[in-house]
Every structure is written in structure tokens, then in C-alpha cells.
Design a protein around this motif. Structure first.
Motif, PDB file in Angstrom:
ATOM      1  N   ARG A 124      58.363  54.030  27.702  1.00 35.97           N
ATOM      2  CA  ARG A 124      57.166  53.903  28.591  1.00 35.97           C
ATOM      3  C   ARG A 124      56.283  54.759  28.310  1.00 35.97           C
ATOM      4  N   THR A 125      54.877  54.282  28.638  1.00 35.83           N
ATOM      5  CA  THR A 125      53.680  55.114  28.208  1.00 35.83           C
ATOM      6  C   THR A 125      52.796  55.209  29.457  1.00 35.83           C
ATOM      7  N   LEU A 126      52.431  56.327  29.813  1.00 37.46           N
ATOM      8  CA  LEU A 126      51.475  56.649  30.931  1.00 37.46           C
ATOM      9  C   LEU A 126      50.164  56.124  30.645  1.00 37.46           C
ATOM     10  N   VAL A 127      49.551  55.032  31.435  1.00 41.14           N
ATOM     11  CA  VAL A 127      48.323  54.509  31.396  1.00 41.14           C
ATOM     12  C   VAL A 127      47.164  55.038  32.495  1.00 41.14           C
ATOM     13  N   GLY A 128      47.734  55.830  33.708  1.00 44.30           N
ATOM     14  CA  GLY A 128      46.921  56.088  34.330  1.00 44.30           C
ATOM     15  C   GLY A 128      47.579  56.472  35.649  1.00 44.30           C
ATOM     16  N   GLU A 129      46.704  57.102  36.602  1.00 45.12           N
ATOM     17  CA  GLU A 129      47.119  57.418  37.992  1.00 45.12           C
ATOM     18  C   GLU A 129      46.152  57.191  39.184  1.00 45.12           C
ATOM     19  N   LEU A 130      46.733  56.767  40.261  1.00 46.31           N
ATOM     20  CA  LEU A 130      45.910  56.494  41.342  1.00 46.31           C
ATOM     21  C   LEU A 130      46.325  57.098  42.468  1.00 46.31           C
ATOM     22  N   PRO A 131      45.376  58.135  43.251  1.00 43.50           N
ATOM     23  CA  PRO A 131      45.972  58.737  44.391  1.00 43.50           C
ATOM     24  C   PRO A 131      45.939  57.649  45.444  1.00 43.50           C
ATOM     25  N   SER A 132      47.060  58.047  46.320  1.00 41.69           N
ATOM     26  CA  SER A 132      47.354  57.209  47.397  1.00 41.69           C
ATOM     27  C   SER A 132      46.415  57.059  48.421  1.00 41.69           C
ATOM     28  N   ALA A 133      45.516  58.044  48.436  1.00 44.10           N
ATOM     29  CA  ALA A 133      44.484  57.760  49.719  1.00 44.10           C
ATOM     30  C   ALA A 133      43.469  56.812  49.110  1.00 44.10           C
ATOM     31  N   GLU A 134      43.341  56.515  47.874  1.00 47.13           N
ATOM     32  CA  GLU A 134      42.311  55.509  47.317  1.00 47.13           C
ATOM     33  C   GLU A 134      42.755  53.973  47.736  1.00 47.13           C
ATOM     34  N   GLY A 135      43.548  53.754  48.242  1.00 44.26           N
ATOM     35  CA  GLY A 135      43.834  52.464  48.375  1.00 44.26           C
ATOM     36  C   GLY A 135      43.060  51.820  49.627  1.00 44.26           C
ATOM     37  N   GLN A 136      43.006  50.633  49.688  1.00 43.52           N
ATOM     38  CA  GLN A 136      42.311  50.038  50.763  1.00 43.52           C
ATOM     39  C   GLN A 136      43.130  50.116  52.058  1.00 43.52           C
ATOM     40  N   ALA A 137      42.852  50.793  53.193  1.00 46.04           N
ATOM     41  CA  ALA A 137      43.530  50.800  54.276  1.00 46.04           C
ATOM     42  C   ALA A 137      42.859  50.134  55.595  1.00 46.04           C
ATOM     43  N   PRO A 138      43.014  49.088  55.887  1.00 44.08           N
ATOM     44  CA  PRO A 138      42.542  48.506  56.946  1.00 44.08           C
ATOM     45  C   PRO A 138      43.509  48.905  58.225  1.00 44.08           C
ATOM     46  N   SER A 139      42.638  48.968  59.412  1.00 43.26           N
ATOM     47  CA  SER A 139      43.533  49.251  60.556  1.00 43.26           C
ATOM     48  C   SER A 139      44.402  48.529  61.245  1.00 43.26           C
ATOM     49  N   ASP A 140      44.386  47.264  60.605  1.00 44.46           N
ATOM     50  CA  ASP A 140      45.467  46.196  60.937  1.00 44.46           C
ATOM     51  C   ASP A 140      46.083  45.641  59.909  1.00 44.46           C
ATOM     52  N   ALA A 141      46.336  46.345  58.768  1.00 36.86           N
ATOM     53  CA  ALA A 141      47.167  45.702  57.842  1.00 36.86           C
ATOM     54  C   ALA A 141      47.720  46.822  56.896  1.00 36.86           C
ATOM     55  N   ARG A 142      48.747  46.576  55.936  1.00 35.23           N
ATOM     56  CA  ARG A 142      49.188  47.335  55.151  1.00 35.23           C
ATOM     57  C   ARG A 142      48.335  47.781  54.055  1.00 35.23           C
ATOM     58  N   ARG A 143      48.209  49.175  53.773  1.00 30.69           N
ATOM     59  CA  ARG A 143      47.527  49.478  52.571  1.00 30.69           C
ATOM     60  C   ARG A 143      47.877  49.099  51.081  1.00 30.69           C
ATOM     61  N   ALA A 144      46.620  48.642  50.602  1.00 28.10           N
ATOM     62  CA  ALA A 144      46.705  47.826  49.403  1.00 28.10           C
ATOM     63  C   ALA A 144      46.096  48.568  48.132  1.00 28.10           C
ATOM     64  N   TYR A 145      46.302  48.333  46.928  1.00 26.71           N
ATOM     65  CA  TYR A 145      45.887  49.258  45.870  1.00 26.71           C
ATOM     66  C   TYR A 145      45.693  48.131  44.810  1.00 26.71           C
ATOM     67  N   SER A 146      44.586  48.250  43.884  1.00 23.01           N
ATOM     68  CA  SER A 146      44.050  47.670  42.792  1.00 23.01           C
ATOM     69  C   SER A 146      43.644  48.690  41.578  1.00 23.01           C
ATOM     70  N   PHE A 147      44.352  48.330  40.461  1.00 23.42           N
ATOM     71  CA  PHE A 147      44.123  49.320  39.229  1.00 23.42           C
ATOM     72  C   PHE A 147      43.857  48.435  38.184  1.00 23.42           C
ATOM     73  N   PRO A 148      42.595  48.410  37.688  1.00 29.00           N
ATOM     74  CA  PRO A 148      42.146  47.858  36.528  1.00 29.00           C
ATOM     75  C   PRO A 148      42.742  48.533  35.353  1.00 29.00           C
ATOM     76  N   VAL A 149      43.651  47.978  34.360  1.00 30.01           N
ATOM     77  CA  VAL A 149      44.088  48.603  33.454  1.00 30.01           C
ATOM     78  C   VAL A 149      43.181  48.793  32.325  1.00 30.01           C
ATOM     79  N   PRO A 150      42.964  50.096  31.772  1.00 33.39           N
ATOM     80  CA  PRO A 150      41.790  50.300  30.771  1.00 33.39           C
ATOM     81  C   PRO A 150      42.061  49.417  29.474  1.00 33.39           C
ATOM     82  N   ALA A 151      40.844  48.893  28.939  1.00 35.40           N
ATOM     83  CA  ALA A 151      40.989  47.947  27.804  1.00 35.40           C
ATOM     84  C   ALA A 151      41.981  48.701  26.592  1.00 35.40           C
ATOM     85  N   ALA A 152      41.784  49.822  26.507  1.00 35.62           N
ATOM     86  CA  ALA A 152      42.688  50.616  25.532  1.00 35.62           C
ATOM     87  C   ALA A 152      44.036  50.761  25.593  1.00 35.62           C
ATOM     88  N   GLU A 153      44.369  50.492  26.800  1.00 43.65           N
ATOM     89  CA  GLU A 153      45.833  50.199  27.197  1.00 43.65           C
ATOM     90  C   GLU A 153      46.466  48.687  27.236  1.00 43.65           C
TER      91      GLU A 153
END
Length: 753
Positions: free
Chosen positions: A275-304
């Protein structure tokens, strides 16, 4: 609590003066920080840290609650929480953090019971109380709980903890390509008991149960829809928000996810992969609507981004490190570097306006940098292109629309049939085309790599006579490739069969020698066994009048030998196509000519001018015929002018798209001929085509009703609907028609429902 080992030895020996003891205890208390009420005179006041926290949703805050401690001996203390608030509360959500190495036991709630009650005391270093009153009721100020604090053998321990893998593993990781080379990962938050999705299981999550208490799924006792707020708060997954959802909070109390780490791996197994670490995303950065489950999106860097590599995510807790909970993996295939923009609605496009012949459509894995999966790839020959007679061309749909390039290694070919051979393991697969080489006058196999770049040619069979046409199929069970190919001479014709044996060598055998071949179709039995081969043969007379006399022949291969038998039909079968019903039963579609007598006064004559579309179903021992379309023919005479106007509406070609669905093309128009010599003098013939579906009888399906199309080649688009590459001609000359020339070239056309 315990002090350090050296201090304990001094106390036992009595060698340490009272002043020194007080200094040591004062130093320890200063290191711990915090303060306790003056009512605690046990010594814990100087050596312990108690911290009271109220959730934002709590009506009573920490300043409204008093903590008191009483020594019980043996290092144990009795703790009490009492509210001195001026007003009652509807919900109380408190967390009390204890000295290191201590835990609460014998805890009991002393306040009146509410609708929801949660007392967490089984965790080291924490004691939590949650009360939510029933609607219309209140919690009066007073003593809330008591508990006994005791030292534990576990020693020092942080308050938060890593969630176990079972409670936080991401199972819905997905990868999305943007069509321009970019690749994004998406997933949903999961931390069992964290109902407010703030990254930590706490007493505050009790409030979410209170808000949604009594909510049930539409399929109760089935689960809530994935990603809905019910799916989040229904911690025990029983289809309702109720008392049972308290348990996941207690079990997973203080489980914490601070971030997600994104990894690239060299295999689909994240446990054994490099495995190779390509990035980290804080859990607070996900989309968190009041009526749904929090969702995350992470664009993989082109170099990775590495073609063929796998990606996964793992939850991460800053104080404790990574959680051993890798998600499912997704692979970056770079297969959609070009967007497939052919509309999915009814319609089509001109792929190439050159004079194309014999298109062969391949639905295949995308060509990186050229076309994405599901985009059409068509192999065809073109008249007069590239300085030769009929070079082989590749036409694919990519970012720039349709692109055409020659791929036949400079040769000239007829009747190409293309296919994609899937690879195994790391093999991406390769292309193959079976065609007749007009340069060497033999049937050949053209090989291509995964980018459809020509790699070489293999001879299949020399044939006999002038090449007429062929059909190719691949056994879905064994992978065997079979080719039926026909040749014609002066009033004669022949059919041969070639197949690629298990050792990769082409074998050929003769099937038929006799009259002119009109059409042929080959297909391996979808229920297992040897292939079917059906063809028509007969005579064509165009001397003064069009007269067709053709018969239908059926061949079944058994034990390496073709067994032929006539299939009686009252008309003159011509072009045909074999398909299969949904249950694997063979279905045959064919055009057939019917004679029609033209009533010219004093000189009536009969011509083969009615071309119908017929179908036949195999009942296990014989074909059962049905009519799908009947052509019409009209005539008007100009006796004084010596001409007759023929009104045509007749079928010319037919093909199965899929089970019980077919397409046929028609000639529509008027032709003026001389009454005495029957030579065409004028007229306009246009084309039309119709997609039909069997619903008791064949009826127009509405998929396609437009310009003439023939030489059909079918595939399935990404939505599973049939799509077609064909040759389209808007007009056909009267001379071509009466000379039996039904294969004039036209534009390469692609359409889909």
C-alpha cells in the motif's frame, strides 16, 4: 488512585517528613490540573481530575450541576451529581471524565425516569448520563446519580478509543472517472452509535433518537433505505428508531473517527497488498445533510493515479492511529478517458460518409485515450479508400466524435467480422477480425492488440470461386470460433466451414456445392452442442424480368460432419439471420420473394417483386413459420405513352437485434418502365427501415423508423438496449434494383434506441 512507586515506599518507611509529603501531593495535583468542591477532604481533591461536559442539546449545562466526592476507603470514592438549576429540563446530556486509571461502578440514576435513559459506567475514565423526558413532562432539579469510583488495574488510558473494525468499515467505496482522466473516490460515513455524525459516539447522540423516536421504515420490519436518516439512527438495524437503539451508543461510547486515509494498492486485497498513502480527508469535511448519511468525495491527485492500481480508505483516529478496517477496493482502469456522448434516446449518427461496406460492431472494453466502455467500435471496408479497392477501417466514438483510421495493414478486404477476445489475469484482451483478403484471395484472421493496432495475419482457407459472403460466431461455452463462408461461380456456389481448434490451428471442410448462394447464417447453439448453419441457394434471372428461384437449406454439425436437409417454404428465401429466443430456442428471420403478375394488356408478365419478412421458430424437430411483414406492389399504366409506373414497398434485408426483436429495411418508391421492353426509364427509390417487436404478432416498436439501413451489426449499449451499426443509403437506382444489386455501398451509420 496510585502515586509513583518511589513516593509509596517513602510513606511506608515513615522516613519522609509531613512537609515533604504535602509538597509531593501538591505537585501531583498541579500536574493533574482542575479543581474539586471544598466538600471533598479525602485527598482526591489534590490528586484527581474530574471534568464535567454537557452536550449542546442538554437543557442543563455543566455550571448547573454540582459534583461531590466522599471517600469510602481502599482508594474508592462515592460520586454524586446534583442539579442546582433554577428550571426543570426536558433533556439532560452529561459526560463526566474521571481520573486516569479509575472507573465508575455501582452507578445508578436517581432522577425520575424519562422516555429515554442511558447510563454509561462500564468504560474506564468516563461516566455519562442521558435523560430525555416524554413529551409534556420535565426533569426536576435535584440529585441525578450516584456512583462508586474505584482504581483499575489497566493503568493509564486515554478517554477516546479506536472503533472496532466491525463498527466503522466503509463498504460502499466507489470510483468515478470524469472522462478526462480524473478519478474520484466516494463513500459514506459509518461509526456505529454516532447518530449525529460528528465523528464521535457520545451522549449527544441520544438526542437524535429523541428527535426521530418512533420513525419506521416503509418496509418495516425491513431496513431503512441506505443513506437515509433512518438508516443512520437505527443503530440496531431493526427498521425503527426505538429504545433498542440506545445499546449501540453504550457499546461504542467514545469511539472516534477523526479522518480517513486513502491508499493505493497493487492488488484488490488491501490486507496483503503493498500500500501507498495518497491522501487524508478529515471526517468533518464530508457532506452532512440533516436528513441523510454523511458522504465523502476525494479527487485522487493526478500524480497518484496509476493505471490498473486499486484504491481503498481506512478510518483514522488521531490519538490512537489507523483502525484496522480497510474498505472495499476500486480499480482505476482509465477506461473513460473519452466521454461516450452518443445520446441514449432514439436516434443515430453518421459515423463515416465514405462508401462503406460490411460494418461489424464491437461493444468492448474501452480503448484508453480513444473510447470508453460501451462506446461503439466499428470495423468496415470502404470502396476506393486509401488508394486501394477496399481497405479495412476502424471507426470509434471518442471525445472528438467519430474518428476513422485504417487498421488493415495496407490490405484490401471483403466481409469483415470483428470480435473482442477477453483476456485473463493481467491480459487486457485483444481484437480479432475475420475477413476475405482480396489481395491474396483467401480467408484470413487479422489480429490486433488492446489498442486495435494491427499485429499480424493468419491464413484460414483458400475458398473456391469468387467470395460471396460469410458469417462468424463464437461458442459461448467453449470459446470455439466458427466461420461459414460462401463462394460463387458461373451459376454455381459453394459453402465452406472453418473453425479454430483447441490447439489454435484453423481447420476447414466443405459443406455445400451447387447453385448460387443467396445468403447464409451461422450460430452456435446457446443450449450447448454443435452449430447451426442455414443458407439459401438457387437461380437468378434478370433477362427482361426479375425471376428468383431459391430454396432454404439447414445444416447441423454432428461428430465433425455437416448434415444438410431442405427446409420447405412456398416462396423464394433469400437473406437470413439466425437468433435465439430468451430460453435459447433458435429463431430464424429471412426475406423471401413472392411472384407478382403485372397485368399489362395483351402482354402480362410475372416478376419476383414482392419481398416479405418471415420468421420461423424451432419446435425441437421442425421450423414453424410466421409472417412479420408483407410487401405491397402497385401499378398504373399509360397505354398511349407506352409506360407503366411500378409502386414499390418491399423488404430487402432483415436481422435479429435480440430475442423477438428484429429490424428490416425496405425499398419505397416509383419506377417507370417501358411496356414493351420492361427497361427502367425513370423513377425514385428511397429507403426505409423499421425496428419490430413480437407481441403476439410483429408490430413496430417505435425504436427506429427512418432511412434505409442494411448490413446490420448488433451490440448492447451500456443500458442493455440493442444498438446497431449499418450501411445507410438514401436512394437506390432503378438499374441497381433490377440487376439484383442489393449491396451498393452507403454511409456508415450508427443508431441506438
Amino acid at each position: 488512585m496510585s502515586v509513583t512507586r518511589s513516593a509509596r515506599q517513602c510513606l511506608r518507611s515513615g522516613l519522609l517528613p509531613v512537609l515533604a509529603l504535602l509538597l509531593i501531593l501538591s505537585a501531583l495535583a498541579a500536574g493533574c490540573g482542575g479543581a474539586l468542591p471544598a466538600s471533598d477532604s479525602s485527598g482526591l481533591r489534590s490528586s484527581a481530575q474530574l471534568r464535567l461536559v454537557a452536550a449542546p442539546e442538554s437543557d442543563w449545562q455543566a455550571s448547573d450541576v454540582e459534583i461531590s466526592l466522599s471517600p469510602l476507603g481502599g482508594g474508592a470514592y462515592e460520586l454524586s451529581l446534583t442539579s442546582l438549576a433554577a428550571a426543570p429540563a426536558s433533556q439532560v446530556l452529561l459526560e463526566c471524565y474521571l481520573p486516569q486509571g479509575m472507573m465508575a461502578s455501582e452507578a445508578e440514576q436517581l432522577a425520575p425516569q424519562g422516555r429515554l435513559n442511558l447510563l454509561v459506567s462500564g468504560r474506564e475514565e468516563v461516566l455519562a448520563l442521558g435523560i430525555i423526558a416524554a413529551p409534556g413532562q420535565a426533569i426536576a432539579p435535584g440529585r441525578l446519580l450516584r456512583a462508586v469510583l474505584r482504581p483499575t488495574a489497566a493503568g493509564l488510558r486515554k478517554a477516546s478509543k479506536l472503533p472496532p473494525a466491525a463498527s466503522c468499515t466503509v463498504s460502499n467505496l466507489s470510483g468515478t472517472e470524469d472522462g478526462l482522466g480524473g478519478f474520484s473516490l466516494g463513500w459514506s460515513y459509518r461509526n456505529s452509535g454516532d447518530y449525529n455524525q460528528d465523528g464521535r459516539v457520545s451522549i449527544a447522540d441520544l438526542a437524535q433518537i429523541g428527535i426521530h423516536f418512533g420513525l419506521q421504515s416503509d418496509t418495516f420490519p425491513g431496513p431503512f433505505p441506505a443513506g437515509s436518516i433512518g438508516d443512520v439512527v437505527d443503530g440496531n438495524a431493526d427498521g425503527q428508531v426505538a429504545i433498542g437503539d440506545l445499546t449501540p451508543i453504550g457499546i461504542n461510547f467514545l469511539n472516534q473517527i477523526d479522518a480517513y486515509r486513502i491508499y493505493r494498492a497493487d492488488s484488490s486485497d488491501p490486507v496483503s497488498a503493498l500500500r501507498t498513502l495518497v491522501g487524508e480527508l478529515p471526517s468533518a469535511e464530508g457532506q452532512a445533510p440533516s436528513d441523510a448519511r454523511r458522504a465523502y468525495s476525494f479527487p485522487v491527485p493526478a500524480a497518484e493515479l496509476v493505471l490498473g492500481q486499486w484504491y481503498f480508505v481506512e478510518p483514522y483516529e488521531l490519538a490512537g492511529g489507523a483502525i484496522d478496517a480497510p474498505s472495499n477496493t476500486v480499480q482505476y482502469t482509465a477506461s473513460s478517458l473519452v466521454k461516450f456522448r452518443v445520446p441514449a434516446t432514439a436516434g443515430g449518427q453518421i459515423a463515416d460518409a465514405v462508401q462503406a461496406q460490411s460494418p461489424s460492431l464491437v461493444m468492448m472494453p474501452g480503448i484508453p485515450g480513444l473510447a470508453q466502455p460501451g462506446a461503439p467500435v466499428v470495423l468496415y471496408t470502404a470502396l476506393g479508400g486509401g488508394g486501394g479497392l477496399s481497405p479495412l477501417y476502424l471507426c470509434y466514438y471518442g471525445e472528438a466524435g467519430w474518428t476513422t483510421e485504417e487498421v488493415g495493414g495496407g490490405g484490401n478486404f471483403a466481409g469483415p467480422h470483428a470480435m473482442w477476445i477477453e483476456g485473463e489475469g493481467d491480459d487486457p484482451g485483444h481484437g480479432m477480425v475475420i475477413a476475405y483478403s482480396q489481395d491474396s484471395q483467401k480467408l484470413v484472421q487479422l489480429d490486433f492488440d488492446s489498442q486495435w493496432q494491427y499485429t499480424g495475419t493468419t491464413d484460414i482457407d483458400n475458398g473456391g470461386g469468387v467470395f460471396f459472403g460469410m458469417d462468424v460466431d463464437r461458442d459461448p461455452a467453449s470459446g470455439t470460433i466458427g466461420v461459414a463462408h460462401a463462394y460463387t461461380g458461373l451459376g454455381t456456389g459453394s459453402v465452406d466451414y472453418s473453425y479454430l481448434d483447441s490447439s489454435g490451428v484453423w481447420q476447414s471442410q466443405g459443406v455445400y456445392d451447387g447453385e448460387t448462394v443467396g445468403g447464409l447464417t451461422l450460430a452456435f447453439d446457446r443450449q450447448g452442442g454443435d452449430p447451426w448453419l442455414l443458407f439459401t441457394h438457387g437461380t437468378i434471372n434478370t433477362s427482361g424480368v426479375l425471376s428468383l428461384q431459391f430454396s432454404l437449406e439447414q445444416g447441423r454439425r454432428s461428430g465433425g460432419t455437416w448434415n444438410l436437409s431442405a427446409v420447405p417454404h412456398p416462396d423464394s428465401p433469400l437473406l437470413l439471420d439466425l437468433g435465439f429466443a430468451a430460453d435459447g430456442t433458435p429463431q430464424l428471420a429471412f426475406t423471401a420473394a413472392r411472384d407478382f403478375t403485372i397485368p399489362i394488356p395483351g402482354n402480362p408478365f410475372t416478376a419476383s417483386l414482392l419481398f416479405d419478412v418471415n420468421v420461423a421458430d424451432w419446435n425441437g424437430s421442425a421450423w414453424v413459420f410466421d409472417n412479420a411483414y408483407e410487401s405491397t406492389f402497385g401499378i398504373s399504366l399509360d397505354i398511349l405513352g407506352g409506360t407503366a409506373t411500378l409502386e414499390l414497398n418491399l423488404a430487402s434485408d432483415v436481422s435479429w437485434a435480440k430475442a423477438d426483436e428484429l429490424c428490416y429495411s425496405k425499398f419505397i418508391g416509383d419506377i417507370t418502365v417501358g411496356i414493351t421492353d420492361f427497361i427502367p426509364q425513370d423513377g425514385s427509390i428511397d429507403g426505409d427501415a423499421q425496428y419490430m417487436r413480437r407481441q403476439g404478432a410483429f408490430v413496430p416498436s417505435g425504436y427506429y423508423d427512418g432511412d434505409s439501413a442494411r448490413s446490420f451489426s448488433w451490440g448492447l449499449n451500456p443500458e442493455g438496449q440493442p444498438c446497431c451499426a449499418c450501411v445507410r443509403s438514401l436512394a437506390l437506382s432503378a438499374t441497381d434494383l433490377f440487376e439484383g444489386n442489393f449491396s451498393a455501398a452507403g454511409e456508415l451509420y450508427y443508431w441506438q434506441p
